[in-house]
Motif scaffolding. Structure first.
Motif, PDB file in Angstrom:
ATOM      1  N   ILE A 197     -10.110  -4.085 136.929  1.00 34.98           N
ATOM      2  CA  ILE A 197     -10.010  -5.538 137.127  1.00 34.98           C
ATOM      3  C   ILE A 197      -8.743  -5.871 137.913  1.00 34.98           C
ATOM      4  O   ILE A 197      -8.764  -6.663 138.868  1.00 34.98           O
ATOM      5  CB  ILE A 197     -10.013  -6.272 135.766  1.00 34.98           C
ATOM      6  CG1 ILE A 197     -11.415  -6.228 135.154  1.00 34.98           C
ATOM      7  CG2 ILE A 197      -9.551  -7.721 135.931  1.00 34.98           C
ATOM      8  CD1 ILE A 197     -11.475  -6.731 133.727  1.00 34.98           C
TER       9      ILE A 197
ATOM     10  N   ARG B 275     -15.421 -13.328 146.896  1.00 31.05           N
ATOM     11  CA  ARG B 275     -15.230 -13.112 145.463  1.00 31.05           C
ATOM     12  C   ARG B 275     -15.811 -11.770 145.015  1.00 31.05           C
ATOM     13  O   ARG B 275     -16.948 -11.431 145.309  1.00 31.05           O
ATOM     14  CB  ARG B 275     -15.884 -14.260 144.678  1.00 31.05           C
ATOM     15  CG  ARG B 275     -15.766 -14.093 143.163  1.00 31.05           C
ATOM     16  CD  ARG B 275     -16.497 -15.215 142.472  1.00 31.05           C
ATOM     17  NE  ARG B 275     -15.752 -16.449 142.612  1.00 31.05           N
ATOM     18  CZ  ARG B 275     -14.764 -16.816 141.793  1.00 31.05           C
ATOM     19  NH1 ARG B 275     -14.396 -16.031 140.813  1.00 31.05           N
ATOM     20  NH2 ARG B 275     -14.164 -17.960 141.971  1.00 31.05           N
ATOM     21  N   ILE B 276     -14.985 -10.990 144.326  1.00 30.19           N
ATOM     22  CA  ILE B 276     -15.443  -9.736 143.743  1.00 30.19           C
ATOM     23  C   ILE B 276     -16.403 -10.062 142.600  1.00 30.19           C
ATOM     24  O   ILE B 276     -16.146 -10.963 141.796  1.00 30.19           O
ATOM     25  CB  ILE B 276     -14.251  -8.912 143.212  1.00 30.19           C
ATOM     26  CG1 ILE B 276     -13.294  -8.543 144.342  1.00 30.19           C
ATOM     27  CG2 ILE B 276     -14.735  -7.663 142.491  1.00 30.19           C
ATOM     28  CD1 ILE B 276     -13.868  -7.591 145.353  1.00 30.19           C
ATOM     29  N   LYS B 277     -17.522  -9.330 142.526  1.00 26.97           N
ATOM     30  CA  LYS B 277     -18.507  -9.592 141.488  1.00 26.97           C
ATOM     31  C   LYS B 277     -18.327  -8.644 140.312  1.00 26.97           C
ATOM     32  O   LYS B 277     -17.817  -7.532 140.458  1.00 26.97           O
ATOM     33  CB  LYS B 277     -19.917  -9.480 142.074  1.00 26.97           C
ATOM     34  CG  LYS B 277     -20.194 -10.532 143.144  1.00 26.97           C
ATOM     35  CD  LYS B 277     -21.579 -10.379 143.729  1.00 26.97           C
ATOM     36  CE  LYS B 277     -21.843 -11.434 144.803  1.00 26.97           C
ATOM     37  NZ  LYS B 277     -23.168 -11.260 145.430  1.00 26.97           N
TER      38      LYS B 277
ATOM     39  N   VAL C 182     -17.036  -4.371 139.503  1.00 24.10           N
ATOM     40  CA  VAL C 182     -16.072  -3.900 138.501  1.00 24.10           C
ATOM     41  C   VAL C 182     -16.735  -2.857 137.614  1.00 24.10           C
ATOM     42  O   VAL C 182     -16.179  -1.782 137.348  1.00 24.10           O
ATOM     43  CB  VAL C 182     -15.543  -5.074 137.643  1.00 24.10           C
ATOM     44  CG1 VAL C 182     -14.637  -4.553 136.534  1.00 24.10           C
ATOM     45  CG2 VAL C 182     -14.799  -6.075 138.512  1.00 24.10           C
TER      46      VAL C 182
ATOM     47  N   TYR D  63     -10.069  -8.914 140.301  1.00 27.36           N
ATOM     48  CA  TYR D  63     -11.270  -9.644 139.904  1.00 27.36           C
ATOM     49  C   TYR D  63     -10.908 -10.909 139.156  1.00 27.36           C
ATOM     50  O   TYR D  63     -10.133 -10.893 138.199  1.00 27.36           O
ATOM     51  CB  TYR D  63     -12.152  -8.753 139.024  1.00 27.36           C
ATOM     52  CG  TYR D  63     -13.335  -9.473 138.423  1.00 27.36           C
ATOM     53  CD1 TYR D  63     -14.338 -10.004 139.230  1.00 27.36           C
ATOM     54  CD2 TYR D  63     -13.447  -9.619 137.040  1.00 27.36           C
ATOM     55  CE1 TYR D  63     -15.424 -10.665 138.677  1.00 27.36           C
ATOM     56  CE2 TYR D  63     -14.535 -10.275 136.470  1.00 27.36           C
ATOM     57  CZ  TYR D  63     -15.518 -10.797 137.297  1.00 27.36           C
ATOM     58  OH  TYR D  63     -16.586 -11.452 136.751  1.00 27.36           O
TER      59      TYR D  63
END
Length: 271
Positions: free
Chosen positions: A48, A9-11, A15, A53
């Motif tokens: 994003i 998972r991108i945090k 971003v 994201y």
């Protein structure tokens, strides 16, 4: 491997770093708050999309106090009509980025616990409100268990203190019978809905009201009370044909499309 995206998972920090802004700015963009310039907002949205994201739903709900989720309670007798209502609710809510949690109450005992279930869902899941489909005539919502600031909407039922999407079942059935009488029909078969539902109970009430006002005796042999299904309509016609004086019937009043289709199908088989 080249070309394979890291599935971790991108945090939000990533971003913010790539967009050259603070975490708070990204949060304000995600929650559609003010105090972010158009240029900054566009840059954050671009990043994003680029990073794909996906905000964590629970984390967002804790910060914004909103879950963008509505609980839908479906009470007994899961007919095609009610499942179509659920689809309609879901389709409309998706336009506003809301989801639903469907909670089916299959038995009369489960329906009795509705108020407590609403309270528990509010406390545990913090959904933003609930929709109740076909609240039973005898069911009462306990005001002491339900938070006052928790929005509730009823469909296919009515209570004085709650907003509802509802038709006047009594008048609708009364008018239908009146129309048949105006067309010259006096011997009518009635395919009614189960009396544990608001619509079933009130539509039969409308039929009885018409006969009482006209001072005419309603022939109970030609009243079938069953579920709002194709099979029920089929079964009703079969039962009617076993009665004496069946040939005297000149019209059928079915209170749902599914029952009407069932009785029509049975009649075609007899031809």
């Amino acid at each position: 491997m080249k070309g394979v995206r890291n599935i971790e998972r991108i945090k939000i920090k990533e971003v913010a770093k790539k967009a050259g802004v603070g975490v708070g700015t990204v949060s304000r963009v995600l929650n559609k708050r003010e105090h972010v310039s158009s240029a900054t907002k566009e840059r954050v949205i671009e990043v994003i999309k680029e990073l794909d994201y996906q905000p964590h739903a629970i984390a967002r709900s804790l910060s914004s106090k909103k879950t963008n989720t509505i609980t839908v309670y479906l009470l007994q007798d899961f007919t095609g009509f009610r499942t179509n209502v659920v689809r309609g609710i879901q389709s409309e809510l998706r336009k506003f980025d809301f989801d639903i949690i469907l909670n089916c109450l299959d038995t009369a005992e489960e329906v009795k616990t509705l108020s407590k279930r609403i309270q528990n869902f509010y406390i545990q899941s913090k959904t933003d409100g609930c929709i109740i489909i076909s609240l039973l005539p005898e069911s009462k919502l306990k005001s002491d268990l339900i938070p006052k600031d928790y929005p509730i909407v009823l469909i296919d039922s009515q209570r004085d203190n709650l907003p509802s999407v509802y038709i006047d079942n009594v008048s609708a059935a009364y008018n239908a019978v009146n129309y048949l009488f105006q067309q010259g029909h006096r011997s009518i078969g009635y395919i009614m809905g189960v009396q544990s539902t608001t619509s079933g109970y009130e539509r039969l009430l409308g039929v009885k009201k018409f006969y009482q006002e006209k001072g005419i005796t309603l022939d109970n042999r030609f009243i079938s009370i069953d579920h709002f299904t194709f099979k029920a309509g089929n079964k009703a016609m079969k039962r009617f044909l076993l009665q004496e004086d069946t040939n005297s019937l000149t019209a059928i009043f079915a209170v749902s499309d599914y029952q009407a289709a069932g009785q029509k199908s049975f009649k075609k088989k007899q031809v």
